[in-house]
Write an enzyme that holds these catalytic residues in place. Structure first.
Site, PDB file in Angstrom:
ATOM      1  N   HIS A  70     -11.146  44.451 136.223  1.00  0.00           N
ATOM      2  CA  HIS A  70     -11.005  45.276 135.016  1.00  0.00           C
ATOM      3  C   HIS A  70      -9.754  46.144 135.121  1.00  0.00           C
ATOM      4  O   HIS A  70      -9.614  46.910 136.067  1.00  0.00           O
ATOM      5  CB  HIS A  70     -12.236  46.176 134.838  1.00  0.00           C
ATOM      6  CG  HIS A  70     -13.394  45.466 134.204  1.00  0.00           C
ATOM      7  ND1 HIS A  70     -14.320  46.093 133.416  1.00  0.00           N
ATOM      8  CD2 HIS A  70     -13.751  44.162 134.228  1.00  0.00           C
ATOM      9  CE1 HIS A  70     -15.209  45.214 132.987  1.00  0.00           C
ATOM     10  NE2 HIS A  70     -14.894  44.033 133.477  1.00  0.00           N
ATOM     11  N   TYR A 106     -17.307  54.376 128.080  1.00  0.00           N
ATOM     12  CA  TYR A 106     -17.904  55.682 128.405  1.00  0.00           C
ATOM     13  C   TYR A 106     -17.923  56.472 127.095  1.00  0.00           C
ATOM     14  O   TYR A 106     -16.861  56.704 126.506  1.00  0.00           O
ATOM     15  CB  TYR A 106     -17.061  56.428 129.435  1.00  0.00           C
ATOM     16  CG  TYR A 106     -17.124  55.850 130.842  1.00  0.00           C
ATOM     17  CD1 TYR A 106     -16.308  54.792 131.238  1.00  0.00           C
ATOM     18  CD2 TYR A 106     -17.993  56.390 131.790  1.00  0.00           C
ATOM     19  CE1 TYR A 106     -16.364  54.275 132.533  1.00  0.00           C
ATOM     20  CE2 TYR A 106     -18.050  55.890 133.089  1.00  0.00           C
ATOM     21  CZ  TYR A 106     -17.239  54.834 133.447  1.00  0.00           C
ATOM     22  OH  TYR A 106     -17.292  54.331 134.729  1.00  0.00           O
ATOM     23  N   TYR A 132      -9.639  56.927 138.842  1.00  0.00           N
ATOM     24  CA  TYR A 132     -10.662  55.902 138.573  1.00  0.00           C
ATOM     25  C   TYR A 132     -10.444  54.661 139.445  1.00  0.00           C
ATOM     26  O   TYR A 132     -11.397  54.116 140.003  1.00  0.00           O
ATOM     27  CB  TYR A 132     -10.660  55.524 137.080  1.00  0.00           C
ATOM     28  CG  TYR A 132     -11.904  54.765 136.678  1.00  0.00           C
ATOM     29  CD1 TYR A 132     -13.036  55.444 136.228  1.00  0.00           C
ATOM     30  CD2 TYR A 132     -11.971  53.378 136.789  1.00  0.00           C
ATOM     31  CE1 TYR A 132     -14.196  54.760 135.893  1.00  0.00           C
ATOM     32  CE2 TYR A 132     -13.129  52.686 136.452  1.00  0.00           C
ATOM     33  CZ  TYR A 132     -14.230  53.380 135.996  1.00  0.00           C
ATOM     34  OH  TYR A 132     -15.381  52.704 135.676  1.00  0.00           O
ATOM     35  N   LYS A 144     -17.964  56.479 141.907  1.00  0.00           N
ATOM     36  CA  LYS A 144     -17.331  56.738 143.208  1.00  0.00           C
ATOM     37  C   LYS A 144     -18.270  56.642 144.409  1.00  0.00           C
ATOM     38  O   LYS A 144     -17.809  56.554 145.556  1.00  0.00           O
ATOM     39  CB  LYS A 144     -16.693  58.151 143.211  1.00  0.00           C
ATOM     40  CG  LYS A 144     -15.501  58.272 142.305  1.00  0.00           C
ATOM     41  CD  LYS A 144     -14.276  57.609 142.915  1.00  0.00           C
ATOM     42  CE  LYS A 144     -13.201  57.295 141.906  1.00  0.00           C
ATOM     43  NZ  LYS A 144     -12.969  55.911 141.653  1.00  0.00           N
TER      44      LYS A 144
END
Ligand code: RFL
Ligand code: PHB
Length: 393
Positions: A72, A201, A385, A297
């Site tokens: 991604h 999100y 990210y 994470k």
């Protein structure tokens, strides 16, 4: 029994550490409280940083993640009813994440461990840690009504947030930092195609939502719910209706629903225990720190910890130097706190906080508007990210 490193916990952190040590010729035993089937059935993380993929490669267990994992290069942020793409690949010189379930990572690691003939003790009860303030620590456990003892050089506490390792350290030797959020994530796994080819999100007045996936035909969705909410109160239909109400019109139209394979509520928490080393005991992964899942994470921090720990142990056994082991806690914690900050920030930006009201919602929307239109702010989100680089010892 005697081994060089006794690993408490056969989750992703413990299993990856075992494999990395094995590759380096360091003998280890994994002691796990649950059955192998139970460990494999826990549905958790889904997003792997490049650092994690590199560690899986170092351990020789990346083949399936590379072929079946979905690369991604971007995520979408949904707010005020519209979606905005963050081009992570473009903003980070080509870095990306891989969508590949923790269940699959665990399965790959378990298979590699059994193929290598390494010892894993499942269903170990009454696990206890002894003399880790010395150079001759021991681990005791019970199995089939008998007590067993393992002598070792080091103990790796990879037994998660509720494990025995951190709990064995005297409270006076630990500094704990904690923030509990007033909400959790209700998650559903279903064999339906994902609503979008990238993760969404969503910040909405009804609360946060996340559209994720495990493959082209399996979706993972979450909605924010109050902490006291019970999963029994959520039929599949109620879940799909709530998710739909938090999406933009196009996604709402595209959403394919179906029976849930798994449904659960995860509370959200930020937590760090310092330091991560006590004599011969090293904590790694969720045993030492927890992040809310918003930044994806948790698993990635766990793999980074064991990446450092395995290198430090290689240096110890290879070069007869304890210098890297001595730096383990500080090196890990620097990276841990940056991920804590990012996860806390992203959680604060995306969720509805009961106490902050309409004003809080407006401030979040203004920050999101700034974020998606500012190159500097988007770059900051993207580089966190995809994952911050590992320090070299
Ligand atoms: P684990 O996975 O908790 O494994 C610990 C193992 O130790 C065993 N154990 C014991 N063994 C022996 N004796 C004892 N006394 C023991 N007590 C416990 C347990 O049975 C277990 O097998 O910790 P580890 O290995 O540190 O791995 C951490 C990750 O599991 C965790 O950080 C992630 O799942 C967090 N997380 C995510 N992380 C990501 O990087 N990306 C994501 O997308 C992501 N999504 C998530 C998540 C966690 C979630 N939940 C459910 C909290 C999404 C969710 C919903
Ligand atoms: C997941 O797919 O389970 C997932 C993805 C992204 C997150 C958290 C969880 O931030």
């Amino acid at each position: 029994m005697r081994t060089q490193v006794a690993i408490i916990g056969g989750g992703p952190a413990g299993l990856l550490l075992g494999q990395l040590l094995h590759k380096a010729g360091i003998d280890n035993v994994v002691i796990e409280r649950q059955t192998g089937d139970y460990v494999q059935s826990r549905i958790r993380a889904g997003v792997l940083e490049q650092v994690t993929m590199d560690l899986l490669a170092r351990a020789g267990v990346d083949a399936r993640a590379r072929t079946e994992g979905l690369p991604h290069g971007g995520i979408e942020l949904l707010f005020k009813g519209a979606r905005h793409r963050i081009d992570m690949r473009g903003l980070t010189d080509g870095k990306q994440v891989t969508v590949y379930g923790q269940t699959e990572v665990t399965r790959d690691l378990m298979q590699a461990r059994s193929a290598a003939g390494l010892t894993t003790i499942y269903c170990a009860s009454q696990v206890s840690l002894h003399d880790f303030d010395s150079h001759r620590p021991r681990v005791r456990y019970e199995k089939n009504g008998q007590t067993h003892e393992i002598e070792c050089d080091f103990i790796a506490g990879c037994d998660g947030y509720h494990g025995v390792s951190r709990a064995s350290v005297p409270a006076s030797a630990l500094h704990v930092y904690e923030k509990v959020y007033p909400f959790g994530w209700l998650g559903v796994l279903a064999d339906v195609p994902p609503v979008s080819h990238e993760l969404i999100y969503a910040n909405t007045e009804r609360g946060f939502a996340l559209c994720s996936m495990r493959s082209e035909s399996r979706s993972r969705y979450y909605v924010q719910v109050p902490t006291e909410e019970r999963v029994e109160n959520w039929s599949d239909e109620a879940f799909w209706n709530e998710l739909r109400s938090r999406l933009d019109p196009e996604a709402r139209e595209r959403l394919v629903t179906g029976p849930s394979i798994e449904k659960s509520i995860a509370p959200l928490r930020s937590f760090v225990a310092e330091p991560m080393r006590f004599g011969s005991l090293f904590l790694a992964g969720d045993a030492a720190h927890i992040v809310p899942p918003t930044g994806a994470k948790g698993l990635n921090l766990a793999t980074a910890d064991v990446g450092y720990l395995s290198r430090a142990l290689e240096i110890f056994y290879g070069d007869k130097s304890a210098s890297a082991l001595d730096r383990y806690s500080d090196v890990c914690l620097r990276r841990v706190w940056k991920a804590e900050r990012f996860s806390w920030w992203f959680t604060s930006l995306m969720h509805r906080f009961p106490e902050s009201g309409e004003f809080g919602q407006k401030i979040q929307e203004a920050e999101l508007d700034y974020l998606v239109h500012s190159h500097a702010a988007s770059t900051s989100l993207a580089e966190n990210y995809v994952g911050l680089p590992l320090e070299v010892f």
